[in-house]
Design a protein around this motif. Sequence first.
Motif, PDB file in Angstrom:
ATOM      1  N   LEU A  24       0.639  -1.244  -0.172  1.00  0.00           N
ATOM      2  CA  LEU A  24       0.002   0.105   0.058  1.00  0.00           C
ATOM      3  C   LEU A  24       0.792   1.467   0.050  1.00  0.00           C
ATOM      4  O   LEU A  24       0.428   2.451   0.063  1.00  0.00           O
ATOM      5  N   HIS A  25       2.131   1.088  -0.014  1.00  0.00           N
ATOM      6  CA  HIS A  25       3.211   2.227  -0.118  1.00  0.00           C
ATOM      7  C   HIS A  25       3.118   3.069   1.064  1.00  0.00           C
ATOM      8  O   HIS A  25       3.378   4.357   1.200  1.00  0.00           O
ATOM      9  N   LEU A  26       2.729   2.487   2.202  1.00  0.00           N
ATOM     10  CA  LEU A  26       2.795   3.105   3.449  1.00  0.00           C
ATOM     11  C   LEU A  26       4.166   2.928   4.118  1.00  0.00           C
ATOM     12  O   LEU A  26       4.350   3.830   5.116  1.00  0.00           O
ATOM     13  N   ILE A  27       4.941   1.840   4.089  1.00  0.00           N
ATOM     14  CA  ILE A  27       6.112   1.377   4.876  1.00  0.00           C
ATOM     15  C   ILE A  27       6.851   0.817   3.725  1.00  0.00           C
ATOM     16  O   ILE A  27       6.460   0.616   2.605  1.00  0.00           O
ATOM     17  N   LYS A  28       8.361   0.954   4.014  1.00  0.00           N
ATOM     18  CA  LYS A  28       9.223   0.122   3.163  1.00  0.00           C
ATOM     19  C   LYS A  28      10.088  -0.850   4.114  1.00  0.00           C
ATOM     20  O   LYS A  28      10.407  -0.178   5.215  1.00  0.00           O
ATOM     21  N   VAL A  29       9.839  -2.142   3.711  1.00  0.00           N
ATOM     22  CA  VAL A  29      10.575  -3.097   4.687  1.00  0.00           C
ATOM     23  C   VAL A  29      11.917  -3.184   4.028  1.00  0.00           C
ATOM     24  O   VAL A  29      12.255  -3.529   3.063  1.00  0.00           O
ATOM     25  N   LEU A  30      12.769  -2.838   5.133  1.00  0.00           N
ATOM     26  CA  LEU A  30      14.308  -3.089   4.751  1.00  0.00           C
ATOM     27  C   LEU A  30      14.875  -4.497   5.143  1.00  0.00           C
ATOM     28  O   LEU A  30      14.595  -5.017   6.016  1.00  0.00           O
ATOM     29  N   LYS A  31      15.590  -4.996   4.349  1.00  0.00           N
ATOM     30  CA  LYS A  31      15.970  -6.602   4.423  1.00  0.00           C
ATOM     31  C   LYS A  31      17.219  -6.551   5.393  1.00  0.00           C
ATOM     32  O   LYS A  31      17.615  -7.113   6.319  1.00  0.00           O
ATOM     33  N   ASN A  32      18.111  -5.496   5.447  1.00  0.00           N
ATOM     34  CA  ASN A  32      19.348  -5.498   6.021  1.00  0.00           C
ATOM     35  C   ASN A  32      19.095  -4.703   7.519  1.00  0.00           C
ATOM     36  O   ASN A  32      18.606  -3.852   7.653  1.00  0.00           O
ATOM     37  N   LYS A  33      19.701  -5.180   8.442  1.00  0.00           N
ATOM     38  CA  LYS A  33      20.071  -4.705   9.878  1.00  0.00           C
ATOM     39  C   LYS A  33      20.616  -3.471   9.758  1.00  0.00           C
ATOM     40  O   LYS A  33      21.623  -3.339   8.904  1.00  0.00           O
ATOM     41  N   PRO A  34      20.188  -2.231  10.392  1.00  0.00           N
ATOM     42  CA  PRO A  34      21.086  -1.046  10.135  1.00  0.00           C
ATOM     43  C   PRO A  34      22.557  -1.314  10.949  1.00  0.00           C
ATOM     44  O   PRO A  34      22.704  -2.188  11.757  1.00  0.00           O
ATOM     45  N   THR A  35      23.667  -0.867  10.474  1.00  0.00           N
ATOM     46  CA  THR A  35      24.878  -0.904  11.079  1.00  0.00           C
ATOM     47  C   THR A  35      25.244  -0.309  12.215  1.00  0.00           C
ATOM     48  O   THR A  35      24.708   0.693  12.579  1.00  0.00           O
ATOM     49  N   GLN A  36      25.688  -1.144  13.194  1.00  0.00           N
ATOM     50  CA  GLN A  36      26.161  -0.666  14.551  1.00  0.00           C
ATOM     51  C   GLN A  36      27.446  -0.008  14.426  1.00  0.00           C
ATOM     52  O   GLN A  36      28.559  -0.762  13.933  1.00  0.00           O
ATOM     53  N   PRO A  37      27.861   0.788  15.164  1.00  0.00           N
ATOM     54  CA  PRO A  37      29.169   1.543  15.361  1.00  0.00           C
ATOM     55  C   PRO A  37      30.113   0.344  16.243  1.00  0.00           C
ATOM     56  O   PRO A  37      29.608  -0.280  16.956  1.00  0.00           O
ATOM     57  N   LYS A  38      31.252   0.269  15.757  1.00  0.00           N
ATOM     58  CA  LYS A  38      32.163  -0.794  16.550  1.00  0.00           C
ATOM     59  C   LYS A  38      32.395   0.094  17.845  1.00  0.00           C
ATOM     60  O   LYS A  38      32.569   1.003  18.114  1.00  0.00           O
TER      61      LYS A  38
END
Length: 69
Positions: A24-38
């Motif tokens: 419905l173009h209300l959200i976008k599902v991201l496949k990758n986890k956000p990167t965490q800083p070391k």
Amino acid sequence: MDNTLLIEITNPKALGLLHELEELHLIKVLKNKPTQPKLSDKYRGVFTKEDAQSFNDHTQVMRNEWKNI
């Protein structure tokens, strides 16, 4: 609007609902986890060199004590 949320799916039905919202173009599902800083980058400069050395020495002593148990 640029709001990114990290969620944990606890029920498989929820994944289907998310995909429907995406269609419905209300959200976008991201496949990758956000990167965490070391951790080394995150805590760089927090301790003085003396405090860091003292902490490291203390950690080594504690590890040696555990080995002796």
